[in-house]
Design a protein around this motif. Sequence first.
Motif, PDB file in Angstrom:
ATOM      1  N   ALA A  43       0.838  -1.210   0.000  1.00 31.68           N
ATOM      2  CA  ALA A  43       0.000   0.000   0.000  1.00 31.68           C
ATOM      3  C   ALA A  43       0.870   1.256   0.000  1.00 31.68           C
ATOM      4  CB  ALA A  43      -0.933  -0.004   1.215  1.00 31.68           C
ATOM      5  N   LEU A  44       1.942   1.247   0.783  1.00 26.78           N
ATOM      6  CA  LEU A  44       2.859   2.394   0.801  1.00 26.78           C
ATOM      7  C   LEU A  44       3.556   2.570  -0.552  1.00 26.78           C
ATOM      8  CD1 LEU A  44       4.501   2.062   4.336  1.00 26.78           C
ATOM      9  CD2 LEU A  44       2.966   3.874   3.531  1.00 26.78           C
ATOM     10  N   ALA A  45       3.957   1.453  -1.155  1.00 23.97           N
ATOM     11  CA  ALA A  45       4.616   1.535  -2.461  1.00 23.97           C
ATOM     12  C   ALA A  45       3.653   2.062  -3.525  1.00 23.97           C
ATOM     13  CB  ALA A  45       5.166   0.157  -2.860  1.00 23.97           C
ATOM     14  N   THR A  46       2.394   1.636  -3.458  1.00 25.38           N
ATOM     15  CA  THR A  46       1.391   2.127  -4.414  1.00 25.38           C
ATOM     16  C   THR A  46       1.147   3.625  -4.209  1.00 25.38           C
ATOM     17  OG1 THR A  46       0.351  -0.049  -4.460  1.00 25.38           O
ATOM     18  CG2 THR A  46      -0.970   1.804  -5.268  1.00 25.38           C
ATOM     19  N   ALA A  47       1.043   4.049  -2.947  1.00 16.03           N
ATOM     20  CA  ALA A  47       0.863   5.479  -2.656  1.00 16.03           C
ATOM     21  C   ALA A  47       2.073   6.279  -3.142  1.00 16.03           C
ATOM     22  CB  ALA A  47       0.641   5.696  -1.163  1.00 16.03           C
ATOM     23  N   ALA A  48       3.265   5.743  -2.917  1.00 18.83           N
ATOM     24  CA  ALA A  48       4.477   6.414  -3.386  1.00 18.83           C
ATOM     25  C   ALA A  48       4.462   6.532  -4.905  1.00 18.83           C
ATOM     26  CB  ALA A  48       5.714   5.658  -2.914  1.00 18.83           C
ATOM     27  N   ALA A  68       5.407  -2.882  -5.360  1.00 13.03           N
ATOM     28  CA  ALA A  68       4.055  -3.181  -4.870  1.00 13.03           C
ATOM     29  C   ALA A  68       3.539  -4.489  -5.448  1.00 13.03           C
ATOM     30  CB  ALA A  68       3.098  -2.031  -5.212  1.00 13.03           C
ATOM     31  N   GLY A  69       3.722  -4.685  -6.741  1.00 12.93           N
ATOM     32  CA  GLY A  69       3.273  -5.919  -7.376  1.00 12.93           C
ATOM     33  C   GLY A  69       3.968  -7.143  -6.803  1.00 12.93           C
ATOM     34  N   ALA A  70       5.279  -7.041  -6.595  1.00 14.49           N
ATOM     35  CA  ALA A  70       6.030  -8.164  -6.015  1.00 14.49           C
ATOM     36  C   ALA A  70       5.551  -8.474  -4.599  1.00 14.49           C
ATOM     37  CB  ALA A  70       7.521  -7.844  -6.022  1.00 14.49           C
ATOM     38  N   LEU A  71       5.255  -7.452  -3.832  1.00 19.19           N
ATOM     39  CA  LEU A  71       4.749  -7.665  -2.464  1.00 19.19           C
ATOM     40  C   LEU A  71       3.373  -8.326  -2.481  1.00 19.19           C
ATOM     41  CD1 LEU A  71       5.983  -4.336  -0.883  1.00 19.19           C
ATOM     42  CD2 LEU A  71       6.719  -6.647  -0.226  1.00 19.19           C
ATOM     43  N   HIS A  72       2.525  -7.928  -3.419  1.00 17.88           N
ATOM     44  CA  HIS A  72       1.216  -8.581  -3.531  1.00 17.88           C
ATOM     45  C   HIS A  72       1.366 -10.041  -3.947  1.00 17.88           C
ATOM     46  CE1 HIS A  72      -1.359  -5.307  -2.524  1.00 17.88           C
ATOM     47  NE2 HIS A  72      -0.986  -4.554  -3.538  1.00 17.88           N
ATOM     48  N   LEU A  73       2.316 -10.330  -4.826  1.00 13.62           N
ATOM     49  CA  LEU A  73       2.563 -11.719  -5.217  1.00 13.62           C
ATOM     50  C   LEU A  73       3.069 -12.536  -4.028  1.00 13.62           C
ATOM     51  CD1 LEU A  73       4.139 -11.448  -8.774  1.00 13.62           C
ATOM     52  CD2 LEU A  73       1.883 -12.343  -8.160  1.00 13.62           C
TER      53      LEU A  73
END
Length: 179
Positions: A43-48, A68-73
């Motif tokens: 969420a922080l990476a997406t906001a950034a 963000a994508g890697a963290l969601h994976l």
Amino acid sequence: IGLIGGLIVPAFTRSSLRHIAPERSLAPDRPLRDHPIAGRLAALATAAALLLLSAGHEAEAGLALLVAGALHLLRLSRWRMAAIAGETDILMMQTAFALLAFGEIIVGTALIRPDVLAVRNAVHMLTMGAMGGMILAIACRPLLPRARGKLQSTRGIELAFVLICAGALVRVFLPDAEM
């Protein structure tokens, strides 16, 4: 999708695993494990990424979306997707969440390398794929018939979901045409 879907998809998956584990001999000692810190960081990476994009720093925004994508994976990898393969209502939610992760990676790549992939095409993985897929997966749940206490997906809903996913893939990877 990342915040709310990141809460409800593992919750529905966990519930489904409790119902199907005895009949499929799934290892009850291997419960679904989420990674909430990865969710918060995503969420922080997406906001950034959004802040960087609004400031005109497209490559840096793309890098943040890749993270963000890697963290969601990472989160999705712990949700025991293979164990619920026959539960299409849950599988649709997990697939839509996967499309969020891949969508962020694809849009991030397009922001870093617009010569390889047009951003306007890549965004369709997030809008058509992740958003459309998650909306259908969640909205159809009250309509699904029950059998032996479990929700049973219908062929029509499954077909609609497949068409949404296929439409997103075609739109993203189709050669860019001037509109």
